[in-house]
Design an enzyme around this catalytic site. Structure first.
Site, PDB file in Angstrom:
ATOM      1  N   CYS A 177      33.802  56.484  -2.044  1.00 57.13           N
ATOM      2  CA  CYS A 177      32.881  57.600  -1.878  1.00 57.13           C
ATOM      3  C   CYS A 177      31.643  57.346  -2.717  1.00 57.13           C
ATOM      4  CB  CYS A 177      33.532  58.940  -2.267  1.00 57.13           C
ATOM      5  SG  CYS A 177      33.962  59.043  -4.013  1.00 57.13           S
ATOM      6  N   ASP A 201      -9.081  53.458   5.670  1.00 53.76           N
ATOM      7  CA  ASP A 201     -10.144  52.495   5.426  1.00 53.76           C
ATOM      8  C   ASP A 201     -10.726  52.101   6.790  1.00 53.76           C
ATOM      9  OD1 ASP A 201     -11.712  50.544   4.092  1.00 53.76           O
ATOM     10  OD2 ASP A 201     -10.264  49.023   4.682  1.00 53.76           O
ATOM     11  N   ASP A 236      -8.358  47.955  -1.403  1.00 53.86           N
ATOM     12  CA  ASP A 236      -7.865  49.330  -1.417  1.00 53.86           C
ATOM     13  C   ASP A 236      -6.640  49.525  -2.310  1.00 53.86           C
ATOM     14  OD1 ASP A 236      -9.809  50.237   0.467  1.00 53.86           O
ATOM     15  OD2 ASP A 236      -8.658  49.281   2.053  1.00 53.86           O
TER      16      ASP A 236
END
Length: 745
Positions: free
Chosen positions: A20, A424, A627
Site C-alpha cells: 500500500c 513568447d 525566456d
C-alpha cells in the site's frame, strides 16, 4: 538506469513487495535519512522510485541494500529479473489459496438458515481438516503479510499488511478457540479474507501493469541490437556495445538504436512516437535523427552522436518516470493521511470491540470480536494510495507520446488550474525559423555587412543568429574567425572580428550602447516593422553600420490554438522583445488583444510575477534560452523545443515540437486527470466512510468486509483506466489542427 546530472545522480528503481502507499512512504523516510541522498520519491502504483544521490558519497548498491532491509526487492529500471515476477507470485498464491478455500467456503453454508438445505460432505465437517486447510492458507500463503507487518512495525509504521495480519490472525485464533471449545467453526473467515485480498491485489497489479505499459511505451521503441560498420564490414552488435562516432546502417521499419547525423541519401523518418507528429519528416544528409524513430529506407549511414542513456529517447523516458514518481499537492496530502490511516483503523476496531462488549451486547466476546474484525478488514488504505498516482501515470504517458514531456507531477496539477498564459513570439507563436528579408548597410555592400555579422554570430544560439549564418552560407561568403564572443540574453551579442569590435542587437541594445541610428536606417526599420518584420542592428567599434530585417511567419494553426485556449477560459498574452509594430502585427494575426512589446527576459519574468500577484495562475511558453527567467517564475513553464536535448533542460514541461496546439492538449489532459483523481479520492473516502460504520454495527461479516476492501482498490484503478478513453476522445478533436501546425501562413 542511472542518469547523471553534474554532482548528482538520479537512480531509477523498480520496487517489488509494496502492499500500500504506506510502504512507499516508509521507503521514502528511511532512504531519505541516508547521508548523500538529496531526495526520494516512491511511486506505489508504478512500483518504482526516483532517488537523487550525491555522486561519490553514496552508492546505488547501498541504496538498494537499505531498501532490502525494509523488506522490499529493488533493482535498476530496465534490468531483467530472473525467477517469478511479483504478479506471477501473486497469481500462484491466489490460485493455491482459492483451491484450499473452496472446501471451507462450502462449510459456510451451515452458518445461514437459508442455506441449510445445501448438502455438506461428512469429510468437510471434520474440524481437523478445516484446521489444516486454514493453517496452510494462514501461515504459508499468508506468510508475506506477516513479513510485511514485521518490517513495518520494526520501522514504527503500519501498513495494509498489518491490518490483514492482525485481522486474519484474530479470525483464525477465534476459530481455533471455537474448535477446542466445541463451538461452531469459522475457519473459512480467515481463509476467505486472505483469498479475497490476494484476488484484489492480483486484479490491482494486473490493472496497474496495464496502466504502466501505457506510460512506458518508450521502452518498446528501443531495439536490442544495431548494424554497425567497422572497417568496412557490417556487424550486428548489441546496443550496449555501440559507441559514439561509429557508423550504423538504417533498417526500414525498425527503430533507430541511437541519435546521430545522417551521412548520405534521403529518407522519410517517422517521429510520431517521439514528438507526436503524425506525418513523416524528410531527412537528408547532415540532418539529425533520433533513437526510437523509424526510417523508410534501409542501408543509409548514420554517424552516432549519442547512445544508451544519453539519447533523447532515454532522457524523455527518464524524465517521464521522474514525473510519475514525484508527488503532486494532492498526492502529498494523501500520503500524510495514509501514514495515520492504519493506526486510526486499529483504534476504531478496538472501539468497536469495546462498544459491543460493554454496550450493544454486554459480555458477548464472540460477537464483539467478529464486528471488530470486520472493521479491521473493511478498511482500505490502498484505494487512497492509488487515487492520484495511477491517473498521473496515464497522463504523463499520454503527454510523452504526443511530444510533451512532463517533469513533475505538481506541474500537471497547476496546469489544470491555469487561467492566464504568456506567449513568447519567436518559435512559439511563429515558426521560429526567421529568414533575412532585407539588409541595409550604411557603408559598403550588403555582403560585407553580412560577412561581419555571420562571424560575430558564429557561436550564438538565437534563431536570428542561425538566419544570419544561413544567409552567409547561401551567399557563398567566406566567414572569418571571431574571438571574445559574449552574449547578453534578450539584447544582443558582441565579438572581435578581424580586430574590430562587432556588436549585433535589437533597438533596446542599440539605445543602451548609445549607437546613433541614422535617419535612413530609422526609415528602413520603420517601413519593415509596419510589415510585421523584426529589425536587428549591427555596429562596428560602437558605430551603427546598418540593419537586418527578418520575417518569421506565424504558424497556420496559431489562431486556432489561441482560440481554443481562450474558449477554455485562459487569457492569452503576448510578450516579445520586438518593437510595437511587429508585436502588434503578430498579435492581431492570431487574435491576441493584450500584447507587450520591447520586453527583455527580466521584463517577461516581472510580467509573470505581476499577474501572479493579482491572483492569476500563470503559464509561460517560450524557448529555453532567452525566456528562462519567465519560465522559472511561472506556475507552469512550457519550453517550446525543436526536438533537441537542450529543450529538455528548461521549464516544467517541454514540447519537443514547437506546436502551440500542444499547450491546449496538455491543458485538456491536465484537467481530465485532476478531475479523475478527485473522483478516485471521492470514491475512496465514500467507501471508507460508508463501509466501516456499516461493519462496526454488524452489517458485514468479516469475509464480506475483507472482500469489499480487496475490490475497492480495483474500482479506483478501473476509473483511472477510464481516463485513458476520455483523453483519447478529447484529444481526437485536435488531430486536424496538429497536422497543419508546422505549416506557415
Amino acid at each position: 538506469m542511472m542518469q547523471k546530472y553534474g554532482a548528482e545522480e538520479v537512480l531509477d528503481l523498480r520496487i517489488e513487495g509494496m502492499s500500500c502507499t504506506a510502504c512507499a512512504v516508509r521507503i521514502e523516510k528511511a532512504v531519505g535519512k541516508m547521508d548523500g541522498v538529496y531526495g526520494v520519491s516512491v511511486h506505489y502504483a508504478g512500483k518504482s522510485a526516483n532517488i537523487r544521490i550525491a555522486e561519490g558519497l553514496v552508492s546505488s548498491s547501498s541504496v538498494i541494500e537499505r531498501i532490502a532491509q525494509l523488506g522490499f526487492h529493488a533493482f535498476p529500471f530496465g534490468e531483467e529479473q530472473t525467477g517469478l515476477s511479483e504478479i506471477g507470485s501473486l497469481r500462484m498464491r491466489f490460485i493455491i489459496s482459492a483451491l484450499l478455500t473452496l472446501p471451507l467456503l462450502w462449510t459456510m453454508a451451515h452458518h445461514y438458515s437459508w442455506l441449510q438445505g445445501v448438502p455438506l460432505p461428512v469429510m468437510l465437517q471434520e474440524p481437523l481438516l478445516q484446521f489444516a486447510l486454514a493453517s496452510i492458507i494462514q501461515f504459508f500463503i499468508g506468510m508475506p503479510f506477516y513479513f510485511g507487518s514485521y518490517y513495518a512495525l520494526r520501522e514504527r509504521t503500519a501498513t495494509m499488511d498489518v491490518l490483514v495480519a492482525i485481522g486474519t490472525t484474530a479470525a483464525f485464533g477465534y476459530s481455533y478457540y471455537a474448535m477446542m471449545a466445541g463451538k461452531p467453526l469459522y475457519f473459512e473467515t480467515s481463509a476467505v479474507v486472505i483469498t479475497a485480498v490476494l484476488l484484489g491485489k492480483l486484479l490491482e497489479a494486473a490493472a496497474s501493469e496495464r496502466v504502466m505499459s501505457e506510460g512506458e511505451a518508450f521502452a518498446q521503441l528501443q531495439p536490442k541490437d544495431a548494424v554497425i560498420v567497422r572497417g568496412g564490414i557490417q556487424e550486428r552488435v548489441p546496443l550496449a556495445r555501440i559507441r559514439t562516432g561509429e557508423h550504423l546502417l538504417t533498417e526500414a521499419g525498425i527503430p533507430l538504436p541511437a541519435d546521430g547525423v545522417l551521412l548520405d541519401g534521403e529518407t522519410e523518418i517517422n517521429e510520431s512516437f517521439l514528438t507526436g507528429e503524425s506525418m513523416p519528416v524528410v531527412k537528408t544528409a547532415g540532418d539529425q535523427v533520433f533513437a526510437g524513430t523509424t526510417a523508410a529506407v534501409s542501408g543509409l549511414h548514420v554517424r552516432i552522436t549519442a547512445a544508451g542513456d544519453d539519447t533523447l529517447l532515454s532522457r524523455i523516458a527518464a524524465l517521464t518516470r521522474q514525473a510519475q514518481s514525484t508527488k503532486s499537492t494532492i498526492g502529498r496530502r494523501v500520503d500524510r493521511l495514509s501514514a495515520i490511516f492504519v493506526p486510526v483503523m486499529l483504534g476504531l476496531s478496538l472501539a468497536t470491540l469495546l462498544l459491543w462488549l460493554f454496550v450493544l451486547r454486554p459480555g458477548d466476546a464472540g460477537a464483539a470480536g467478529i464486528h471488530a474484525l470486520a472493521v479491521l478488514l473493511a478498511a482500505c488504505p490502498c484505494a487512497l494510495g492509488l487515487a492520484a498516482p495511477i491517473s498521473l501515470v496515464l497522463a504523463s504517458g499520454k503527454l510523452a507520446r504526443r511530444g510533451i514531456v512532463l517533469k513533475e507531477a505538481g506541474a500537471l496539477e497547476r496546469l489544470a488550474q491555469l487561467n492566464t498564459i504568456v506567449l513568447d513570439k519567436t518559435g512559439t507563436l511563429t515558426e521560429g525559423r526567421p529568414a533575412i528579408t532585407a539588409i541595409f548597410p550604411l557603408r559598403g555592400s550588403r555582403n560585407a555587412l553580412l560577412r561581419l555579422a555571420a562571424a560575430a554570430e558564429s557561436q550564438a544560439q538565437h534563431p536570428f543568429a542561425a538566419a544570419i549564418r544561413t544567409a552567409a552560407e547561401r551567399a557563398g561568403i567566406d566567414v572569418p574567425q571571431a574571438d571574445a564572443f559574449h552574449s547578453m540574453p534578450g539584447k544582443g551579442i558582441g565579438a572581435v572580428v578581424e580586430g574590430e569590435q562587432v556588436q549585433i542587437g535589437n533597438a533596446a541594445f542599440a539605445a543602451e550602447q548609445g549607437w546613433q541610428i541614422s535617419p535612413s536606417t530609422a526609415m528602413f526599420a520603420s517601413h519593415r516593422e509596419l510589415a510585421g518584420e523584426t529589425i536587428i542592428y549591427a555596429a562596428r567599434d560602437g558605430i551603427c553600420a546598418g540593419a537586418f530585417a527578418f520575417a518569421d511567419p506565424v504558424k497556420r494553426s496559431a489562431p486556432e490554438a489561441v482560440r481554443l485556449l481562450q474558449a477554455a477560459g485562459v487569457s492569452v498574452l503576448l510578450a516579445t522583445g520586438d518593437h510595437l509594430p511587429a508585436a502588434r502585427h503578430a498579435a492581431h494575426a492570431v487574435g491576441i488583444a493584450d500584447f507587450h512589446p520591447s520586453m527583455l527576459p527580466e521584463h517577461k519574468a516581472e510580467l509573470v510575477r505581476s499577474l501572479q500577484k493579482k491572483g492569476q495562475v500563470v503559464g509561460m511558453a517560450g524557448d529555453g534560452w532567452n525566456d528562462a527567467p519567465a519560465l522559472a517564475a511561472a506556475h507552469v513553464g512550457m519550453a517550446m523545443g525543436s526536438g533537441t536535448n537542450a529543450a529538455l533542460d528548461a521549464g516544467h514541461l517541454t514540447l519537443l515540437r514547437p506546436r502551440l496546439t500542444g499547450i491546449h492538449e496538455a491543458l485538456v489532459i491536465s484537467r481530465l486527470t485532476v478531475r479523475n483523481i478527485r473522483q478516485n479520492l471521492g470514491f475512496a473516502f465514500v467507501y471508507n466512510m460508508v463501509v466501516i460504520p456499516f461493519a462496526a454495527f454488524g452489517g458485514l461479516e468479516p469475509w464480506m468486509a475483507g472482500t469489499a476492501m480487496a475490490l475497492s482498490s480495483v474500482s479506483v484503478v478501473g476509473n483511472a483506466l477510464r481516463l485513458n478513453w476520455q483523453m483519447k476522445r478529447a484529444l481526437g478533436k485536435s488531430s486536424d489542427a496538429r497536422r497543419v501546425d508546422q505549416q506557415p501562413v
